[in-house]
Design a protein around this motif. Structure first.
Motif, PDB file in Angstrom:
ATOM      1  N   HIS A   1      -1.878   3.285  -4.703  1.00 31.48           N
ATOM      2  CA  HIS A   1      -1.604   2.093  -5.173  1.00 31.48           C
ATOM      3  C   HIS A   1      -2.945   1.825  -6.128  1.00 31.48           C
ATOM      4  N   LEU A   2      -2.520   1.818  -7.293  1.00 29.32           N
ATOM      5  CA  LEU A   2      -3.886   1.300  -8.355  1.00 29.32           C
ATOM      6  C   LEU A   2      -3.529   0.123  -9.134  1.00 29.32           C
ATOM      7  N   LEU A   3      -4.406  -0.695  -9.270  1.00 31.68           N
ATOM      8  CA  LEU A   3      -4.036  -1.796 -10.071  1.00 31.68           C
ATOM      9  C   LEU A   3      -5.496  -2.189 -11.092  1.00 31.68           C
ATOM     10  N   ARG A   4      -5.443  -2.969 -12.050  1.00 29.87           N
ATOM     11  CA  ARG A   4      -6.536  -3.239 -12.732  1.00 29.87           C
ATOM     12  C   ARG A   4      -6.313  -4.837 -13.054  1.00 29.87           C
ATOM     13  N   ILE A   5      -7.642  -5.383 -12.652  1.00 28.52           N
ATOM     14  CA  ILE A   5      -7.613  -6.807 -12.785  1.00 28.52           C
ATOM     15  C   ILE A   5      -8.389  -6.936 -14.105  1.00 28.52           C
ATOM     16  N   LYS A   6      -8.033  -8.010 -15.074  1.00 22.65           N
ATOM     17  CA  LYS A   6      -8.742  -8.162 -16.070  1.00 22.65           C
ATOM     18  C   LYS A   6      -9.829  -9.457 -15.916  1.00 22.65           C
ATOM     19  N   THR A   7     -10.938  -9.104 -16.476  1.00 18.20           N
ATOM     20  CA  THR A   7     -12.180 -10.095 -16.038  1.00 18.20           C
ATOM     21  C   THR A   7     -12.290 -10.647 -17.482  1.00 18.20           C
ATOM     22  N   SER A   8     -13.458 -11.626 -17.393  1.00 19.65           N
ATOM     23  CA  SER A   8     -13.969 -12.255 -18.747  1.00 19.65           C
ATOM     24  C   SER A   8     -14.269 -11.205 -19.645  1.00 19.65           C
ATOM     25  N   GLY A   9     -14.135 -11.347 -20.966  1.00 23.44           N
ATOM     26  CA  GLY A   9     -14.525 -10.322 -21.909  1.00 23.44           C
ATOM     27  C   GLY A   9     -13.509  -9.214 -21.883  1.00 23.44           C
ATOM     28  N   ASN A  10     -14.141  -8.088 -22.007  1.00 28.89           N
ATOM     29  CA  ASN A  10     -13.307  -6.886 -21.940  1.00 28.89           C
ATOM     30  C   ASN A  10     -13.460  -6.215 -20.602  1.00 28.89           C
ATOM     31  N   ASP A  11     -14.050  -6.750 -19.715  1.00 32.99           N
ATOM     32  CA  ASP A  11     -14.338  -5.944 -18.349  1.00 32.99           C
ATOM     33  C   ASP A  11     -13.178  -6.094 -17.690  1.00 32.99           C
ATOM     34  N   SER A  12     -12.953  -4.819 -16.802  1.00 28.97           N
ATOM     35  CA  SER A  12     -11.906  -4.790 -15.773  1.00 28.97           C
ATOM     36  C   SER A  12     -12.274  -4.266 -14.533  1.00 28.97           C
ATOM     37  N   ILE A  13     -11.649  -4.720 -13.574  1.00 29.22           N
ATOM     38  CA  ILE A  13     -12.027  -4.237 -12.270  1.00 29.22           C
ATOM     39  C   ILE A  13     -10.873  -3.465 -11.666  1.00 29.22           C
ATOM     40  N   PHE A  14     -11.032  -2.220 -11.011  1.00 31.55           N
ATOM     41  CA  PHE A  14     -10.060  -1.426 -10.587  1.00 31.55           C
ATOM     42  C   PHE A  14     -10.043  -1.507  -8.910  1.00 31.55           C
ATOM     43  N   TRP A  15      -8.714  -1.586  -8.407  1.00 33.38           N
ATOM     44  CA  TRP A  15      -8.780  -1.470  -7.103  1.00 33.38           C
ATOM     45  C   TRP A  15      -7.532  -0.506  -6.457  1.00 33.38           C
ATOM     46  N   GLU A  16      -8.231   0.653  -5.680  1.00 34.88           N
ATOM     47  CA  GLU A  16      -7.230   1.568  -5.373  1.00 34.88           C
ATOM     48  C   GLU A  16      -7.016   1.649  -4.026  1.00 34.88           C
ATOM     49  N   THR A  17      -5.923   1.541  -3.460  1.00 39.01           N
ATOM     50  CA  THR A  17      -5.600   1.543  -2.062  1.00 39.01           C
ATOM     51  C   THR A  17      -4.697   2.703  -1.692  1.00 39.01           C
ATOM     52  N   THR A  18      -5.191   3.603  -0.567  1.00 40.25           N
ATOM     53  CA  THR A  18      -4.490   4.633  -0.268  1.00 40.25           C
ATOM     54  C   THR A  18      -4.144   4.573   1.331  1.00 40.25           C
ATOM     55  N   MET A  19      -2.866   4.601   1.737  1.00 41.34           N
ATOM     56  CA  MET A  19      -2.701   4.547   3.168  1.00 41.34           C
ATOM     57  C   MET A  19      -1.959   5.738   3.692  1.00 41.34           C
ATOM     58  N   GLU A  20      -2.489   6.065   4.760  1.00 47.04           N
ATOM     59  CA  GLU A  20      -1.791   7.365   5.352  1.00 47.04           C
ATOM     60  C   GLU A  20      -1.459   6.931   6.778  1.00 47.04           C
ATOM     61  N   SER A  21      -0.293   7.270   7.138  1.00 48.33           N
ATOM     62  CA  SER A  21       0.355   6.832   8.504  1.00 48.33           C
ATOM     63  C   SER A  21       0.709   8.084   9.073  1.00 48.33           C
ATOM     64  N   TYR A  22       0.247   8.392  10.312  1.00 48.37           N
ATOM     65  CA  TYR A  22       1.197   9.584  11.012  1.00 48.37           C
ATOM     66  C   TYR A  22       1.815   8.947  12.141  1.00 48.37           C
ATOM     67  N   ILE A  23       2.904   9.313  12.065  1.00 50.00           N
ATOM     68  CA  ILE A  23       4.117   8.946  12.874  1.00 50.00           C
ATOM     69  C   ILE A  23       4.460   9.882  13.912  1.00 50.00           C
ATOM     70  N   GLN A  24       4.584   9.542  15.256  1.00 48.59           N
ATOM     71  CA  GLN A  24       4.777  10.047  16.449  1.00 48.59           C
ATOM     72  C   GLN A  24       5.530   9.422  17.579  1.00 48.59           C
ATOM     73  N   ASP A  25       5.661  10.265  18.492  1.00 50.78           N
ATOM     74  CA  ASP A  25       6.391   9.651  19.816  1.00 50.78           C
ATOM     75  C   ASP A  25       7.753   9.267  19.586  1.00 50.78           C
ATOM     76  N   TYR A  26       8.609  10.190  18.976  1.00 58.99           N
ATOM     77  CA  TYR A  26       9.916   9.944  18.657  1.00 58.99           C
ATOM     78  C   TYR A  26      10.701   9.849  19.889  1.00 58.99           C
ATOM     79  N   ARG A  27      11.476   8.893  20.223  1.00 62.55           N
ATOM     80  CA  ARG A  27      12.445   8.541  21.529  1.00 62.55           C
ATOM     81  C   ARG A  27      13.660   8.223  21.113  1.00 62.55           C
ATOM     82  N   THR A  28      14.717   8.531  21.799  1.00 66.97           N
ATOM     83  CA  THR A  28      16.138   8.103  21.311  1.00 66.97           C
ATOM     84  C   THR A  28      16.605   6.707  21.979  1.00 66.97           C
ATOM     85  N   VAL A  29      16.840   5.830  21.236  1.00 70.30           N
ATOM     86  CA  VAL A  29      17.223   4.691  21.335  1.00 70.30           C
ATOM     87  C   VAL A  29      18.828   4.364  20.747  1.00 70.30           C
TER      88      VAL A  29
END
Length: 427
Positions: free
Chosen positions: A291-319
């Motif tokens: 996920h990448l977003l740009r935050i506009k600041t004063s003037g022409n400056d911008s701050i970028f935030w990039e969030t990366t999430m990795e989820s390892y999924i395990q232990d499947y059981r039948t319900v």
């Protein structure tokens, strides 16, 4: 998980049912006395208010960061309702990548229990425990992995913040989460019209754009929503995950969806999801999104935030005939760049979770369970209602001196992009 609070005033008094169960590990295993054990829990409940210094400013600020990013993130797009449409429709009329993805999703449906079993589910309840930690913080000039960067290794998951959660769902668009970590509670939900979140340090607020599903549900708890989400994906190749050969399905949020989630000072540039499905079992073994977003600041400056999430999924059981994942691990990378090089930073966070209870078709689960809070802030023309005197939820101690007025709240992953006011608090 402890579900009851003992009555310490009267031995014959009734116990109180806790809204969110407490992990058993919080209680000292060597203490037989209920009073001593309960003192341990009260100490845990107050731990978020301690003010000893951390790289993020204080213990409470670190917990705010963890809950703001990992607590209740959302999937980038609403889930289509494909419950009554056969997955193999018009396969020959589509590109090979899309056709392959639909075939992989069909195999996934079979591996988790089949369409008949999935369509029989009207509602779901899950209860589990989590452990979170901010494991690394890096800041410095140039590239964050360069020798000039300053890196600090923080606590490991073994000494992380513990907590528990309760999750309710009635169809994909109706869900409610309550999560408590080190005495700090976050609530989030969707009533089918708006997705919202409530925290102790922030008023209740809605995410921009159409309501979207909770990411935690797609970490092996809601196979039907997972199948519906990836029904519109494309297959982009193969990759081994923990020695398991997997197909990779990719899904990107459309530009119209990104625009709906953006505001006058925050642009959502992209949000992409990848699902890694085992070639051997057909099950989802890893969920990743960026996920990448740009935050506009004063003037022409911008701050970028990039969030990366990795989820390892395990232990499947039948319900009740449905294959449900009962544990997993999520790794998060939160990168900030833009403006001066010395303001660049990267924060690594981790979470492990275990599911203690799962049940389906909950009797008496009505719409009232998914109503948003009464103090939910509504959006006005031109953007979200903001508090001009609000302080940042946390601060990062670094060599740079950046005023809070140039930064948006770090709850960027949920698109709750409210700008701070003219406070002189520094990052």
């Amino acid at each position: 998980m402890r579900k009851l609070c003992p009555n310490l005033d009267r031995e014959d008094g009734l116990e109180t049912v806790l809204e969110v169960p407490v992990p058993e590990e919080i209680f000292s295993p060597t203490n037989k006395s209920p009073k001593i054990s309960w003192q341990n829990m009260k100490s845990w409940m107050k731990s978020s208010n301690t003010e000893h210094s951390t790289v993020f400013g204080s213990k409470s600020a670190e917990i705010q960061l963890l809950l703001g990013v990992i607590g209740a993130p959302l999937i980038p797009i609403p889930i289509p309702n494909n419950d009554h449409q056969p997955i193999n429709r018009n396969l020959k009329d589509q590109p090979i990548e899309a056709s392959m993805a639909k075939y992989i999703v069909k195999q996934y449906i079979a591996s988790v229990g089949g369409e008949t079993a999935l369509n029989s589910i009207d509602s779901m309840y899950a209860m589990g425990k989590v452990k979170m930690a901010a494991s690394e913080f890096c800041t410095g000039e140039g590239k964050l992995n360069s020798p000039k960067g300053k890196m600090k290794n923080l606590k490991s998951l073994g000494s992380g913040e513990m907590g528990g959660f309760v999750l309710w769902q009635k169809r994909p668009e109706l869900w409610c989460l309550e999560l408590v970590v080190s005495g700090c509670k976050i609530s989030a939900g969707s009533d089918g019209k708006v997705a919202w979140r409530q925290t102790p340090w922030h008023h209740s607020h809605a995410s921009r754009g159409p309501p979207r599903p909770l990411r935690r549900l797609l970490q092996g708890l809601d196979p039907r929503s997972t199948a519906n989400l990836f029904s519109n994906s494309v297959c982009i190749g193969e990759k081994p995950i923990n020695d398991e050969d997997c197909f990779i399905l990719k899904l990107e949020a459309e530009s119209s969806t990104l625009r709906a989630r953006s505001s006058s000072n925050v642009d959502i540039i992209r949000h992409t999801v990848w699902g890694y499905f085992s070639q051997r079992t057909g099950l989802l073994v890893q969920l990743e999104d960026s996920h990448l977003l740009r935050i506009k600041t004063s003037g022409n400056d911008s701050i970028f935030w990039e969030t990366t999430m990795e989820s390892y999924i395990q232990d499947y059981r039948t319900v009740d005939g449905i294959n449900i994942a009962h544990s997993g691990r999520t790794s998060v990378s939160l990168v900030r760049f833009g403006e001066s090089n010395e303001a660049h930073s990267r924060t690594q966070m981790e979470e492990i979770w275990d599911i203690e209870e799962v049940d389906f078709n909950i009797k008496g689960l009505s719409m009232d369970c998914f109503l948003p809070p009464g103090d939910l802030k509504k959006e006005e023309e031109g953007g979200m209602v903001t508090n001009t005197k609000a302080k940042l939820p946390f601060r990062i101690l670094s060599s740079s001196r950046i005023r809070a007025s140039k930064i948006a709240a770090i709850d960027v992953y949920d698109d709750d992009s409210e700008s701070s006011g003219s406070s002189d608090q520094e990052l």
